[in-house]
Design an enzyme around this catalytic site. Structure first.
Site, PDB file in Angstrom:
ATOM      1  N   LYS A 169       0.833  -1.216   0.000  1.00 17.55           N
ATOM      2  CA  LYS A 169       0.000   0.000   0.000  1.00 17.55           C
ATOM      3  C   LYS A 169       0.871   1.271   0.000  1.00 17.55           C
ATOM      4  O   LYS A 169       2.082   1.197   0.229  1.00 17.55           O
ATOM      5  CB  LYS A 169      -0.926  -0.044   1.219  1.00 17.55           C
ATOM      6  CG  LYS A 169      -1.907  -1.230   1.190  1.00 17.55           C
ATOM      7  CD  LYS A 169      -2.858  -1.175   2.379  1.00 17.55           C
ATOM      8  CE  LYS A 169      -3.828  -2.344   2.360  1.00 17.55           C
ATOM      9  NZ  LYS A 169      -4.851  -2.217   3.420  1.00 17.55           N
ATOM     10  N   TYR A 213     -12.282  -1.685  -3.662  1.00 21.28           N
ATOM     11  CA  TYR A 213     -12.819  -1.978  -2.327  1.00 21.28           C
ATOM     12  C   TYR A 213     -14.351  -1.895  -2.290  1.00 21.28           C
ATOM     13  O   TYR A 213     -14.908  -1.686  -1.210  1.00 21.28           O
ATOM     14  CB  TYR A 213     -12.224  -1.024  -1.291  1.00 21.28           C
ATOM     15  CG  TYR A 213     -10.828  -1.409  -0.820  1.00 21.28           C
ATOM     16  CD1 TYR A 213     -10.596  -2.618  -0.165  1.00 21.28           C
ATOM     17  CD2 TYR A 213      -9.745  -0.546  -1.011  1.00 21.28           C
ATOM     18  CE1 TYR A 213      -9.329  -2.964   0.289  1.00 21.28           C
ATOM     19  CE2 TYR A 213      -8.475  -0.887  -0.557  1.00 21.28           C
ATOM     20  CZ  TYR A 213      -8.277  -2.101   0.098  1.00 21.28           C
ATOM     21  OH  TYR A 213      -7.026  -2.446   0.553  1.00 21.28           O
ATOM     22  N   PHE A 267     -15.362   3.325   7.277  1.00 18.52           N
ATOM     23  CA  PHE A 267     -13.997   3.737   6.912  1.00 18.52           C
ATOM     24  C   PHE A 267     -13.770   3.782   5.388  1.00 18.52           C
ATOM     25  O   PHE A 267     -12.660   4.045   4.943  1.00 18.52           O
ATOM     26  CB  PHE A 267     -12.957   2.820   7.575  1.00 18.52           C
ATOM     27  CG  PHE A 267     -13.142   1.342   7.311  1.00 18.52           C
ATOM     28  CD1 PHE A 267     -12.697   0.759   6.120  1.00 18.52           C
ATOM     29  CD2 PHE A 267     -13.755   0.527   8.262  1.00 18.52           C
ATOM     30  CE1 PHE A 267     -12.857  -0.599   5.884  1.00 18.52           C
ATOM     31  CE2 PHE A 267     -13.916  -0.840   8.029  1.00 18.52           C
ATOM     32  CZ  PHE A 267     -13.467  -1.398   6.835  1.00 18.52           C
ATOM     33  N   ARG A 314      -1.711 -14.352   3.812  1.00 17.68           N
ATOM     34  CA  ARG A 314      -2.412 -13.751   4.959  1.00 17.68           C
ATOM     35  C   ARG A 314      -1.672 -14.023   6.267  1.00 17.68           C
ATOM     36  O   ARG A 314      -1.645 -13.172   7.158  1.00 17.68           O
ATOM     37  CB  ARG A 314      -3.863 -14.237   4.994  1.00 17.68           C
ATOM     38  CG  ARG A 314      -4.646 -13.694   3.787  1.00 17.68           C
ATOM     39  CD  ARG A 314      -6.071 -14.147   3.762  1.00 17.68           C
ATOM     40  NE  ARG A 314      -6.871 -13.544   4.825  1.00 17.68           N
ATOM     41  CZ  ARG A 314      -7.354 -12.320   4.809  1.00 17.68           C
ATOM     42  NH1 ARG A 314      -7.105 -11.515   3.790  1.00 17.68           N
ATOM     43  NH2 ARG A 314      -8.093 -11.877   5.809  1.00 17.68           N
ATOM     44  N   THR A 330      -5.322  -7.660  10.475  1.00 21.75           N
ATOM     45  CA  THR A 330      -5.553  -6.327   9.896  1.00 21.75           C
ATOM     46  C   THR A 330      -4.986  -5.222  10.785  1.00 21.75           C
ATOM     47  O   THR A 330      -4.343  -4.287  10.310  1.00 21.75           O
ATOM     48  CB  THR A 330      -7.079  -6.091   9.725  1.00 21.75           C
ATOM     49  OG1 THR A 330      -7.602  -7.141   8.903  1.00 21.75           O
ATOM     50  CG2 THR A 330      -7.371  -4.751   9.089  1.00 21.75           C
ATOM     51  N   ARG A 363       2.604  -6.780   9.068  1.00 22.83           N
ATOM     52  CA  ARG A 363       1.887  -5.647   9.658  1.00 22.83           C
ATOM     53  C   ARG A 363       2.416  -5.312  11.047  1.00 22.83           C
ATOM     54  O   ARG A 363       2.558  -4.138  11.401  1.00 22.83           O
ATOM     55  CB  ARG A 363       0.395  -5.949   9.673  1.00 22.83           C
ATOM     56  CG  ARG A 363      -0.210  -5.836   8.258  1.00 22.83           C
ATOM     57  CD  ARG A 363      -1.545  -6.481   8.178  1.00 22.83           C
ATOM     58  NE  ARG A 363      -2.259  -6.169   6.943  1.00 22.83           N
ATOM     59  CZ  ARG A 363      -3.355  -6.816   6.562  1.00 22.83           C
ATOM     60  NH1 ARG A 363      -3.845  -7.801   7.296  1.00 22.83           N
ATOM     61  NH2 ARG A 363      -3.960  -6.479   5.440  1.00 22.83           N
ATOM     62  N   ASN A 417      -1.968  -0.202   6.856  1.00 23.20           N
ATOM     63  CA  ASN A 417      -1.426  -1.473   7.362  1.00 23.20           C
ATOM     64  C   ASN A 417      -0.522  -2.173   6.344  1.00 23.20           C
ATOM     65  O   ASN A 417      -0.425  -3.390   6.314  1.00 23.20           O
ATOM     66  CB  ASN A 417      -2.555  -2.375   7.875  1.00 23.20           C
ATOM     67  CG  ASN A 417      -3.526  -2.772   6.784  1.00 23.20           C
ATOM     68  OD1 ASN A 417      -3.400  -2.334   5.645  1.00 23.20           O
ATOM     69  ND2 ASN A 417      -4.484  -3.624   7.119  1.00 23.20           N
ATOM     70  N   HIS A 458      -2.046  -5.560   1.477  1.00 19.71           N
ATOM     71  CA  HIS A 458      -3.353  -6.170   1.272  1.00 19.71           C
ATOM     72  C   HIS A 458      -3.139  -7.550   0.673  1.00 19.71           C
ATOM     73  O   HIS A 458      -2.233  -7.744  -0.140  1.00 19.71           O
ATOM     74  CB  HIS A 458      -4.206  -5.344   0.293  1.00 19.71           C
ATOM     75  CG  HIS A 458      -5.421  -6.092  -0.182  1.00 19.71           C
ATOM     76  ND1 HIS A 458      -6.578  -6.139   0.539  1.00 19.71           N
ATOM     77  CD2 HIS A 458      -5.610  -6.878  -1.281  1.00 19.71           C
ATOM     78  CE1 HIS A 458      -7.448  -6.914  -0.096  1.00 19.71           C
ATOM     79  NE2 HIS A 458      -6.882  -7.365  -1.206  1.00 19.71           N
ATOM     80  N   GLU A 494      -9.768  -9.655  -7.835  1.00 23.79           N
ATOM     81  CA  GLU A 494      -8.717  -8.658  -7.550  1.00 23.79           C
ATOM     82  C   GLU A 494      -7.570  -8.742  -8.563  1.00 23.79           C
ATOM     83  O   GLU A 494      -7.028  -7.716  -8.973  1.00 23.79           O
ATOM     84  CB  GLU A 494      -8.207  -8.839  -6.122  1.00 23.79           C
ATOM     85  CG  GLU A 494      -9.285  -8.472  -5.103  1.00 23.79           C
ATOM     86  CD  GLU A 494      -8.850  -8.660  -3.659  1.00 23.79           C
ATOM     87  OE1 GLU A 494      -7.733  -9.167  -3.412  1.00 23.79           O
ATOM     88  OE2 GLU A 494      -9.631  -8.273  -2.770  1.00 23.79           O
TER      89      GLU A 494
HETATM   90  P1  CMP Z   1      -7.241  -4.806   3.559  1.00 25.53           P
HETATM   91  O1  CMP Z   1      -6.719  -6.174   3.801  1.00 25.53           O
HETATM   92  O2  CMP Z   1      -6.702  -4.054   2.399  1.00 25.53           O
HETATM   93  O3  CMP Z   1      -8.849  -4.879   3.432  1.00 25.53           O
HETATM   94  C1  CMP Z   1      -9.691  -3.812   3.770  1.00 25.53           C
HETATM   95  C2  CMP Z   1      -8.938  -2.680   4.401  1.00 25.53           C
HETATM   96  O4  CMP Z   1      -9.756  -1.787   5.133  1.00 25.53           O
HETATM   97  C3  CMP Z   1      -7.992  -3.234   5.454  1.00 25.53           C
HETATM   98  O5  CMP Z   1      -6.942  -3.931   4.866  1.00 25.53           O
HETATM   99  C4  CMP Z   1      -7.613  -1.960   6.184  1.00 25.53           C
HETATM  100  O6  CMP Z   1      -6.649  -1.191   5.478  1.00 25.53           O
HETATM  101  C5  CMP Z   1      -8.932  -1.215   6.159  1.00 25.53           C
HETATM  102  N1  CMP Z   1      -9.673  -1.360   7.424  1.00 25.53           N
HETATM  103  C6  CMP Z   1     -10.224  -2.476   7.923  1.00 25.53           C
HETATM  104  N2  CMP Z   1     -10.851  -2.214   9.093  1.00 25.53           N
HETATM  105  C7  CMP Z   1     -10.675  -0.905   9.320  1.00 25.53           C
HETATM  106  C8  CMP Z   1     -11.088  -0.018  10.332  1.00 25.53           C
HETATM  107  N3  CMP Z   1     -11.816  -0.447  11.380  1.00 25.53           N
HETATM  108  N4  CMP Z   1     -10.755   1.275  10.236  1.00 25.53           N
HETATM  109  C9  CMP Z   1     -10.046   1.716   9.179  1.00 25.53           C
HETATM  110  N5  CMP Z   1      -9.626   0.928   8.173  1.00 25.53           N
HETATM  111  C10 CMP Z   1      -9.931  -0.361   8.245  1.00 25.53           C
END
Ligand code: CMP
Length: 138
Positions: free
Chosen positions: A9, A49, A57, A85, A91, A102, A112, A115, A126
């Site tokens: 990211k 997304y 969010f 993963r 996450t 992460r 984070n 992805h 994707e």
């Molecule tokens: P990702 O694996 O890219 O999938 C969805 C993304 O949403 C996740 O990683 C985070 O970057 C973001 N995300 C998930 N939960 C939250 C949250 N509670 N607040 C902000 N961002 C979030």
């Protein structure tokens, strides 16, 4: 053999840890089958997304994902989705196991670093969002 989409990211690119992330995939035996750097528009991030569009969010996540370049990759290997993963960790970096991408590199659960697709159907969507068949080797 399974394929999955990985993204370093914009925070990972800004922190200069692209190689750090990629080397973890390679050390775990995953193969890089496609790779490129892109800078998504807000609309492109919203399309990627879309499954999260009702989440509170969504606006800030898509602002962040369009705030700078990302590296998008197709990873191939046995159980590539699960392996990726596991390497990323939870996450929320505070909840992620020590030694994960992460936990080691990320600041918070939005920014984070990485992805990874969460299931074969999402991986197919994707991967096709960023790559055509000619861009994927192996
Ligand atoms: P990702 O694996 O890219 O999938 C969805 C993304 O949403 C996740 O990683 C985070 O970057 C973001 N995300 C998930 N939960 C939250 C949250 N509670 N607040 C902000 N961002 C979030």
């Amino acid at each position: 053999m399974e394929s999955t989409l990985s993204i370093v990211k914009p925070d990972g690119v800004r922190k200069n840890v692209i190689g750090n992330v990629v080397s973890r995939f390679e050390a775990a035996g995953l193969k890089i089958a496609a790779m490129k750097m892109i800078h998504m528009t807000k609309g492109e991030a919203e399309g990627f997304y879309a499954v999260h569009k009702e989440r509170p969010f969504f606006g800030s996540l898509t602002d962040f994902m369009s705030s700078g370049p990302c590296v998008v990759m197709v990873l191939k290997g046995e159980n590539a989705i699960k392996k990726n993963r596991e390497l990323m960790g939870a996450t929320d970096p505070a909840q992620a196991e020590p030694g994960t991408i992460r936990r080691d590199l990320a600041d918070n659960k939005e920014e984070n670093i990485a992805h990874g697709s969460d299931a074969p159907e999402t991986a197919a969507f994707e991967i096709s969002y960023f790559f055509n068949a000619f861009e994927i080797v192996g």
